[in-house]
Design a protein around this motif. Structure first.
Motif, PDB file in Angstrom:
ATOM      1  N   UNK A  19      69.940  63.931 146.968  1.00 21.88           N
ATOM      2  CA  UNK A  19      68.693  64.435 146.610  1.00 21.88           C
ATOM      3  C   UNK A  19      68.150  64.000 145.251  1.00 21.88           C
ATOM      4  N   UNK A  20      68.971  63.613 144.238  1.00 21.99           N
ATOM      5  CA  UNK A  20      68.172  63.171 143.109  1.00 21.99           C
ATOM      6  C   UNK A  20      67.676  61.508 143.337  1.00 21.99           C
ATOM      7  N   UNK A  21      68.339  60.825 144.096  1.00 23.97           N
ATOM      8  CA  UNK A  21      68.174  59.467 144.492  1.00 23.97           C
ATOM      9  C   UNK A  21      66.605  59.452 145.380  1.00 23.97           C
ATOM     10  N   UNK A  22      66.712  60.340 146.399  1.00 20.68           N
ATOM     11  CA  UNK A  22      65.399  60.656 147.100  1.00 20.68           C
ATOM     12  C   UNK A  22      63.939  60.797 146.199  1.00 20.68           C
ATOM     13  N   UNK A  23      64.216  61.783 145.167  1.00 18.84           N
ATOM     14  CA  UNK A  23      63.103  61.920 144.274  1.00 18.84           C
ATOM     15  C   UNK A  23      62.760  60.943 143.343  1.00 18.84           C
ATOM     16  N   UNK A  24      63.852  60.339 142.868  1.00 20.97           N
ATOM     17  CA  UNK A  24      63.671  58.940 141.834  1.00 20.97           C
ATOM     18  C   UNK A  24      62.930  57.896 142.552  1.00 20.97           C
ATOM     19  N   UNK A  25      63.436  57.544 143.677  1.00 20.25           N
ATOM     20  CA  UNK A  25      62.764  56.385 144.528  1.00 20.25           C
ATOM     21  C   UNK A  25      61.421  56.645 145.199  1.00 20.25           C
ATOM     22  N   UNK A  26      61.252  57.898 145.251  1.00 19.90           N
ATOM     23  CA  UNK A  26      59.801  58.288 145.695  1.00 19.90           C
ATOM     24  C   UNK A  26      58.716  58.364 144.316  1.00 19.90           C
ATOM     25  N   UNK A  27      59.267  58.485 143.192  1.00 17.34           N
ATOM     26  CA  UNK A  27      58.550  58.372 142.193  1.00 17.34           C
ATOM     27  C   UNK A  27      58.537  56.952 141.468  1.00 17.34           C
ATOM     28  N   UNK A  28      59.056  56.049 142.338  1.00 20.09           N
ATOM     29  CA  UNK A  28      58.845  54.629 141.740  1.00 20.09           C
ATOM     30  C   UNK A  28      59.896  54.131 140.943  1.00 20.09           C
ATOM     31  N   UNK A  29      61.106  54.856 140.631  1.00 24.30           N
ATOM     32  CA  UNK A  29      62.171  54.126 140.001  1.00 24.30           C
ATOM     33  C   UNK A  29      62.859  53.028 141.191  1.00 24.30           C
ATOM     34  N   UNK A  30      63.619  52.382 140.314  1.00 29.63           N
ATOM     35  CA  UNK A  30      64.727  51.491 141.357  1.00 29.63           C
ATOM     36  C   UNK A  30      65.943  52.297 141.138  1.00 29.63           C
ATOM     37  N   UNK A  31      66.447  52.705 142.526  1.00 26.82           N
ATOM     38  CA  UNK A  31      67.436  53.440 142.386  1.00 26.82           C
ATOM     39  C   UNK A  31      68.569  52.725 143.238  1.00 26.82           C
ATOM     40  N   UNK A  32      69.766  52.608 142.805  1.00 26.29           N
ATOM     41  CA  UNK A  32      70.864  52.240 143.480  1.00 26.29           C
ATOM     42  C   UNK A  32      72.192  53.270 143.554  1.00 26.29           C
ATOM     43  N   UNK A  33      72.519  53.732 144.766  1.00 27.73           N
ATOM     44  CA  UNK A  33      73.448  54.541 145.086  1.00 27.73           C
ATOM     45  C   UNK A  33      74.882  53.728 145.466  1.00 27.73           C
ATOM     46  N   UNK A  34      75.921  54.017 144.550  1.00 30.40           N
ATOM     47  CA  UNK A  34      77.127  53.334 144.884  1.00 30.40           C
ATOM     48  C   UNK A  34      78.044  54.470 145.438  1.00 30.40           C
ATOM     49  N   UNK A  35      78.544  53.890 146.673  1.00 28.60           N
ATOM     50  CA  UNK A  35      79.648  54.973 146.992  1.00 28.60           C
ATOM     51  C   UNK A  35      80.933  54.219 147.483  1.00 28.60           C
ATOM     52  N   UNK A 474      72.287  74.453 146.915  1.00 27.06           N
ATOM     53  CA  UNK A 474      72.752  74.387 145.458  1.00 27.06           C
ATOM     54  C   UNK A 474      72.845  72.879 144.925  1.00 27.06           C
ATOM     55  N   UNK A 475      73.640  72.216 145.868  1.00 25.22           N
ATOM     56  CA  UNK A 475      73.866  70.757 145.566  1.00 25.22           C
ATOM     57  C   UNK A 475      72.678  70.011 145.493  1.00 25.22           C
ATOM     58  N   UNK A 476      71.639  70.157 146.563  1.00 24.49           N
ATOM     59  CA  UNK A 476      70.563  69.619 146.663  1.00 24.49           C
ATOM     60  C   UNK A 476      69.677  70.167 145.041  1.00 24.49           C
ATOM     61  N   UNK A 477      69.664  71.262 144.830  1.00 23.47           N
ATOM     62  CA  UNK A 477      69.096  71.759 143.623  1.00 23.47           C
ATOM     63  C   UNK A 477      69.394  70.998 142.438  1.00 23.47           C
ATOM     64  N   UNK A 478      70.684  70.580 142.489  1.00 24.14           N
ATOM     65  CA  UNK A 478      71.328  70.007 141.349  1.00 24.14           C
ATOM     66  C   UNK A 478      70.805  68.689 140.853  1.00 24.14           C
ATOM     67  N   UNK A 479      70.516  68.045 142.620  1.00 22.38           N
ATOM     68  CA  UNK A 479      69.845  66.523 142.383  1.00 22.38           C
ATOM     69  C   UNK A 479      68.560  66.749 141.910  1.00 22.38           C
ATOM     70  N   UNK A 480      67.898  67.850 142.033  1.00 25.26           N
ATOM     71  CA  UNK A 480      66.616  68.135 141.585  1.00 25.26           C
ATOM     72  C   UNK A 480      66.424  67.939 140.164  1.00 25.26           C
ATOM     73  N   UNK A 481      67.322  68.692 139.569  1.00 27.26           N
ATOM     74  CA  UNK A 481      67.492  69.189 138.021  1.00 27.26           C
ATOM     75  C   UNK A 481      67.789  67.592 137.303  1.00 27.26           C
ATOM     76  N   UNK A 482      68.780  66.970 138.108  1.00 29.21           N
ATOM     77  CA  UNK A 482      69.147  65.890 137.460  1.00 29.21           C
ATOM     78  C   UNK A 482      67.712  64.732 137.309  1.00 29.21           C
ATOM     79  N   UNK A 483      67.232  64.518 138.447  1.00 32.02           N
ATOM     80  CA  UNK A 483      66.054  63.820 138.412  1.00 32.02           C
ATOM     81  C   UNK A 483      64.867  64.023 137.491  1.00 32.02           C
ATOM     82  N   UNK A 484      64.785  65.567 137.436  1.00 29.34           N
ATOM     83  CA  UNK A 484      63.588  66.008 136.623  1.00 29.34           C
ATOM     84  C   UNK A 484      64.216  65.629 134.983  1.00 29.34           C
ATOM     85  N   UNK A 485      65.265  65.886 134.714  1.00 31.15           N
ATOM     86  CA  UNK A 485      65.726  65.639 133.543  1.00 31.15           C
ATOM     87  C   UNK A 485      65.596  64.073 133.142  1.00 31.15           C
ATOM     88  N   UNK A 486      65.968  63.207 134.097  1.00 33.60           N
ATOM     89  CA  UNK A 486      65.796  61.987 133.883  1.00 33.60           C
ATOM     90  C   UNK A 486      64.332  61.430 133.576  1.00 33.60           C
TER      91      UNK A 486
END
Length: 522
Positions: A19-35, A474-486
Motif C-alpha cells: 500500500x505504501x509502495x503504491x502511493x509512493x510510486x504513483x507520486x513519482x518516487x522510485x520504489x523498490x520492494x524487496x521480499x 488497517x495494514x493498508x492504512x499503515x501503508x498510507x501513514x508511512x507514505x505520507x510521513x515520507x
C-alpha cells in the motif's frame, strides 16, 4: 528513470508495504520492494491443494472503502483489477445445542433473525448494540484509524461530545463485561465477544471499545473471486505499471547507515542499495533484535510490541464436506468461552475451542465444486515455554469437535495443511507466532502500537503490527501513514542526493511465483 529521483526501499511485500509502495510510486518516487520469500502478500498467503490455492490467512475484505480510496489515489479502480462478491450472509453461527444464527448484510433482517432465535427482548438489545457500535466507529475512524499519529486529547474530546459513548470507554470495562450488560443470552455475548479475537485478544481482557468491529463487518463483507490472495497481486500490478519494482526471493542482510540515519540496505548476495527512506514491513520486534543492525535496535520502544497477541492453528485444505449447510463464513462455538480464553491466556491450547471455518468456494459466482477449499482457524497462544503442541492435538481439537457438531469431511487433512504458532514465528521472524502484533488488552493498548515514524532517521514502519493495527484494512492504512510521513519528511529536506547504486537496480520478477509455498512474506 532519473538517478536523482528520490528512492524508497520497502522491506517486505505484505499489504502494508504494498500500500505504501503504491502511493509512493504513483507520486513519482522510485520504489523498490524487496521480499525474501518467493511470493508477495504477507499473511495473505496460500497453500496448494487438489482444488487450487487455498487462502491460509485473511479470507475476506471489510472496510472496502479503504481499498477503493487506495486505488483511486493511484489513478486506478479496484474493480478493474479484481472481482468482488458482496456477502449476503456475513457469517453463519453454530452452537452445540443445535441452534444457529445467520447475520446478514441487512440490519432489519438481523433484528428479525435474532428475534426468531433469541426472542424480542434480545433483538431490541441487538438494535441498541448496533447503533452504539456505529457511533463508536464514526467517532474513532478519523482521529484514530485515518490519522498517522493519534492524539489522545482529540480522542477524549470526541468522546466527551457524545456522552452515550462514555460507557464503552470506561477504563476497566472489558468487552465481555460490557456485553453482559447488553445481552441476557450467553450465546449472543459469546458471538459478539469473539470480535476481540479479530485483533488477537481475549474478550475478558480487551476493551469494550472493540464492539465497533461489528459495525465494520456489518457495513459490508466482500470475497475476492479466486481467493483473497488476488488482492496483493493487483496491488503489485499497480506498482510495477507506475515504474516501481518488486523483487521476490531476496533477503536483506543488514541496513547501511550514514550521518546517524539509515541510508540503504545490503542484500544477502552482497549488493548494496542506497535509499532516501526505508520502510520496514515486517514484525517491529525484529528491529529490537538487530534485524537491520545495531542502530535499529533502539528505533522503537519495547513497550510498543509487548505483550504479544494471540496466534492460531490454521488448516488450509480441499475436501468434500457433509452434514451441515455451510455459508462462506462459519463459526462453530465452543461450550465454555471462559475456559477457552483462560487456557489461551495461560499459554495453552484450548480443549473446547471456537472454530472459524471459511468455505472459500461458497457464495461465489460459480457453482460450488465437489472438492471445496477450506480454511479453519483455531485460536492459539503465541509460542512460549508452556506451549507444547503437536499435529495430533490440533487435529483432534479441530476435526473431532466439528464432527460432534455435525460437520465431516471425506478426507482427513495431512500435517502439510496445518500452520502452527511455531511455523508462524518462522514465517514472520521475531513475532513469537503472534498474528496481530501487540496485545489489545487494556483501554489504551491501541495507542501503544508503533507509528510509521521511528526514532531512527529515514526508517519507517508499515504492517499489521504497526498503527492502526491488525487486519488488511488497517495494514493498508499503515501503508498510507508511512507514505505520507515520507512525503512530508522528504519534502522538508532542502537537498536531493543521488540514490541509486552504480550498476543499476536489482532485477527480478514482480509477480507471484507459480508454485505455492508454505512460507510467506514479512
Amino acid at each position: 528513470m532519473s538517478e536523482n529521483k528520490r528512492h524508497i526501499l520497502v522491506i517486505g511485500a505484505g499489504v502494508g508495504g504494498l500500500a505504501a509502495a503504491m502511493r509512493l510510486s504513483a507520486r513519482g518516487f522510485k520504489v523498490t520492494v524487496l521480499e525474501q520469500h518467493d511470493h508477495i502478500g504477507g499473511k495473505m498467503r496460500t497453500l496448494p491443494s487438489i482444488a487450487g490455492p487455498v487462502d491460509a490467512g485473511p479470507t475476506v475484505m471489510t472496510m472496502r472503502w479503504v481499498f477503493d480510496a487506495l486505488f483511486a489515489e493511484c489513478g486506478d479502480n479496484l474493480e478493474d483489477r479484481i472481482k468482488l462478491t458482496p456477502a449476503t450472509i456475513l457469517a453463519r453461527h453454530w452452537w452445540s445445542d443445535g441452534s444457529s444464527l445467520d447475520l446478514v448484510n441487512d440490519r432489519d433482517q438481523n433484528v428479525r433473525n435474532i428475534a426468531e432465535i433469541f426472542g424480542p427482548k434480545e433483538s431490541k438489545a441487538f438494535a441498541r448494540f448496533s447503533e452504539q457500535a456505529e457511533k463508536l466507529f464514526s467517532a474513532f475512524e478519523q482521529p484514530m484509524m485515518q490519522t498517522g499519529q493519534p492524539d489522545k486529547l482529540e480522542l477524549a474530546l470526541r468522546a466527551l461530545k457524545q456522552p452515550s459513548l462514555l460507557f464503552s470507554l470506561l477504563p476497566f470495562l472489558s468487552l465481555e463485561r460490557s456485553l453482559k450488560y447488553q445481552f441476557q443470552d450467553p450465546r449472543l455475548r459469546q458471538l459478539f465477544g469473539r470480535y476481540a479475537t479479530y485483533v488477537g485478544g481475549s474478550p475478558n481482557k480487551s476493551p469494550a471499545l472493540l464492539s465497533l468491529i461489528w459495525h465494520a463487518e456489518s457495513s459490508g463483507v466482500w470475497s475476492v473471486d479466486g481467493g483473497l490472495h488476488k488482492l496483493p497481486q493487483a496491488m503489485s500490478d499497480v506498482i510495477t505499471e507506475r515504474g516501481g519494482e518488486i523483487v521476490t526471493g531476496i533477503r536483506v542482510d543488514r541496513a547501511e547507515y550514514a550521518g546517524g540515519r539509515i541510508s540503504g540496505v545490503a542484500t544477502a548476495t552482497g549488493e548494496k542499495l542506497k535509499a532516501d527512506a526505508v520502510i520496514f514491513n515486517g514484525e517491529p520486534a525484529a528491529l529490537g533484535k538487530g534485524f537491520l543492525g545495531e542502530p535499529s535496535e533502539k528505533a522503537i520502544s519495547q513497550s510498543t510490541h509487548k505483550p504479544r497477541s494471540l496466534s492460531a492453528c490454521v488448516w488450509a485444505f480441499a475436501a468434500q464436506p457433509s452434514g451441515r449447510e455451510l455459508a462462506h463464513h462459519n463459526v462453530f462455538f465452543g461450550d465454555d468461552p471462559r475456559a477457552e480464553f483462560g487456557a489461551l491466556v495461560s499459554g495453552k491450547l484450548p480443549w473446547d475451542a471456537t472454530l472459524y471455518l471459511c468455505a472459500q468456494d461458497r457464495g461465489q459466482r460459480q457453482q460450488t465444486p465437489m472438492a471445496e477449499r477450506f480454511e479453519i482457524i483455531m485460536n492459539a497462544p503465541p509460542i512460549n515455554s508452556n506451549l507444547r503442541e503437536d499435529f495430533q492435538t490440533c487435529h483432534t481439537q479441530t476435526f473431532a469437535r466439528l464432527a460432534q457438531m455435525g460437520l465431516r469431511f471425506d478426507k482427513t487433512p495431512s500435517i502439510n495443511t496445518l500452520t502452527t504458532p511455531q511455523e508462524f514465528n518462522t514465517l514472520f521472524p521475531a513475532s513469537d507466532g503472534s498474528l496481530y502484533g501487540r496485545s489489545p488488552h487494556g483501554l489504551t493498548a491501541a495507542l501503544r502500537r508503533p507509528t510509521a515514524r521511528t526514532r531512527l532517521g529515514g526508517l519507517y514502519l508499515a504492517g499489521g503490527s504497526a498503527h492502526p493495527g491488525a487486519g488488511i484494512p488497517m495494514a493498508a492504512l499503515s501503508g498510507k501513514h508511512a507514505a505520507e510521513a515520507i512525503m512530508i519528511d522528504l519534502t522538508s529536506t532542502s537537498t536531493c542526493r543521488p540514490t541509486v547504486t552504480p550498476g543499476g537496480m536489482l532485477t527480478g520478477s514482480a509477480t507471484m511465483a507459480p508454485a505455492q509455498s508454505r512460507s510467506s512474506v514479512s
